[in-house]
Design a protein around this motif. Structure first.
Motif, mmCIF file in Angstrom:
data_model
loop_
_atom_site.group_PDB
_atom_site.id
_atom_site.type_symbol
_atom_site.label_atom_id
_atom_site.label_comp_id
_atom_site.label_asym_id
_atom_site.label_seq_id
_atom_site.Cartn_x
_atom_site.Cartn_y
_atom_site.Cartn_z
ATOM 1 N N ALA A 1 -2.159 2.927 21.842
ATOM 2 C CA ALA A 1 -2.880 3.963 22.582
ATOM 3 C C ALA A 1 -2.282 4.943 23.420
ATOM 4 O O ALA A 1 -2.590 5.982 23.518
ATOM 5 C CB ALA A 1 -4.351 3.331 23.419
ATOM 6 N N SER A 2 -1.307 4.247 24.252
ATOM 7 C CA SER A 2 -0.465 5.208 24.860
ATOM 8 C C SER A 2 0.347 6.193 24.085
ATOM 9 O O SER A 2 0.668 7.307 24.478
ATOM 10 C CB SER A 2 0.399 4.448 26.003
ATOM 11 O OG SER A 2 1.325 3.753 25.325
ATOM 12 N N ARG A 3 0.934 5.696 23.065
ATOM 13 C CA ARG A 3 1.710 6.682 22.191
ATOM 14 C C ARG A 3 0.831 7.684 21.613
ATOM 15 O O ARG A 3 1.315 8.921 21.280
ATOM 16 C CB ARG A 3 2.319 6.045 21.253
ATOM 17 C CG ARG A 3 3.593 4.879 21.394
ATOM 18 C CD ARG A 3 4.191 4.420 20.366
ATOM 19 N NE ARG A 3 5.020 5.213 19.396
ATOM 20 C CZ ARG A 3 5.291 5.008 18.158
ATOM 21 N NH1 ARG A 3 5.032 3.848 17.777
ATOM 22 N NH2 ARG A 3 5.769 6.232 17.610
ATOM 23 N N PHE A 4 -0.285 7.427 21.203
ATOM 24 C CA PHE A 4 -1.324 8.237 20.690
ATOM 25 C C PHE A 4 -1.520 9.254 21.866
ATOM 26 O O PHE A 4 -1.690 10.491 21.627
ATOM 27 C CB PHE A 4 -2.483 7.850 19.983
ATOM 28 C CG PHE A 4 -3.460 8.515 19.702
ATOM 29 C CD1 PHE A 4 -3.303 9.274 18.466
ATOM 30 C CD2 PHE A 4 -4.997 8.770 20.369
ATOM 31 C CE1 PHE A 4 -4.346 10.336 17.948
ATOM 32 C CE2 PHE A 4 -5.762 9.567 19.603
ATOM 33 C CZ PHE A 4 -5.685 10.395 18.458
ATOM 34 N N ALA A 5 -1.817 8.749 23.064
ATOM 35 C CA ALA A 5 -2.224 9.646 24.071
ATOM 36 C C ALA A 5 -1.074 10.734 24.367
ATOM 37 O O ALA A 5 -1.436 11.822 24.853
ATOM 38 C CB ALA A 5 -2.554 8.911 25.426
ATOM 39 N N ARG A 6 0.137 10.416 24.181
ATOM 40 C CA ARG A 6 1.246 10.934 24.572
ATOM 41 C C ARG A 6 1.543 12.228 23.398
ATOM 42 O O ARG A 6 2.299 12.957 23.568
ATOM 43 C CB ARG A 6 2.703 10.181 24.812
ATOM 44 C CG ARG A 6 2.613 9.561 26.343
ATOM 45 C CD ARG A 6 3.826 9.108 26.490
ATOM 46 N NE ARG A 6 4.332 8.027 25.502
ATOM 47 C CZ ARG A 6 4.332 6.632 25.444
ATOM 48 N NH1 ARG A 6 3.547 6.013 26.816
ATOM 49 N NH2 ARG A 6 4.642 6.086 24.734
ATOM 50 N N GLY A 7 0.936 11.948 22.401
ATOM 51 C CA GLY A 7 1.014 12.635 21.202
ATOM 52 C C GLY A 7 2.105 12.416 20.308
ATOM 53 O O GLY A 7 2.819 13.321 19.466
ATOM 54 N N GLU A 8 3.044 11.002 20.156
ATOM 55 C CA GLU A 8 3.881 10.596 19.585
ATOM 56 C C GLU A 8 3.557 10.347 18.374
ATOM 57 O O GLU A 8 4.379 10.384 17.550
ATOM 58 C CB GLU A 8 4.615 9.398 20.480
ATOM 59 C CG GLU A 8 5.068 9.585 21.703
ATOM 60 C CD GLU A 8 5.865 8.403 22.150
ATOM 61 O OE1 GLU A 8 5.739 7.462 21.599
ATOM 62 O OE2 GLU A 8 6.308 8.296 23.311
ATOM 63 N N ILE A 9 2.261 9.926 18.122
ATOM 64 C CA ILE A 9 1.814 9.582 16.788
ATOM 65 C C ILE A 9 0.357 10.373 16.488
ATOM 66 O O ILE A 9 -0.247 10.687 17.539
ATOM 67 C CB ILE A 9 1.716 8.193 16.597
ATOM 68 C CG1 ILE A 9 0.711 7.355 17.449
ATOM 69 C CG2 ILE A 9 2.882 7.277 16.499
ATOM 70 C CD1 ILE A 9 0.364 5.947 17.247
ATOM 71 N N ASP A 10 0.164 10.643 15.380
ATOM 72 C CA ASP A 10 -1.120 11.360 14.947
ATOM 73 C C ASP A 10 -2.313 10.370 14.918
ATOM 74 O O ASP A 10 -1.965 9.240 14.769
ATOM 75 C CB ASP A 10 -1.109 12.303 13.871
ATOM 76 C CG ASP A 10 -0.605 11.663 12.636
ATOM 77 O OD1 ASP A 10 -0.606 10.412 12.772
ATOM 78 O OD2 ASP A 10 -0.575 12.430 11.508
#
Length: 96
Positions: A68-77
């Motif tokens: 969720a944090s990676r998604f929130a930072r935009g690292e994954i779509d």
């Protein structure tokens, strides 16, 4: 065969071979008892593991939070996020 010259049976004085046989019987008995104890312990552990309910989870796992944090930072779509969440969900089901 019996040797009349020295009163022994093929060089086995005073039943020396019987001592060896006694030790072999003792070792075999210990081996069999140890094997039975090990088998009973394995059966008890497997029965206990199958009756113990899985621990209840009270929220997202650390892996879910990381995704969720990676998604929130935009690292994954969104598509990659959803596919990875599905992989984690299936892994949790397989462990039960």
């Amino acid at each position: 065969m019996w040797n009349d010259d020295n009163g022994s049976w093929n060089g086995m004085h005073d039943g020396g071979a019987w001592v060896g046989m006694g030790l072999m019987m003792l070792l075999t008995t210990l081996l069999v008892v140890g094997l039975l104890v090990w088998i009973l312990a394995m059966l008890r552990d497997s029965r206990h593991a199958s009756t113990t309910p899985p621990p209840a989870t009270t929220g997202p796992s650390p892996a879910d939070e990381h995704l969720a944090s990676r998604f929130a930072r935009g690292e994954i779509d969104a598509a990659e996020f959803e596919s990875r969440v599905e992989v984690l969900r299936l892994a949790r089901l397989d462990r039960r």
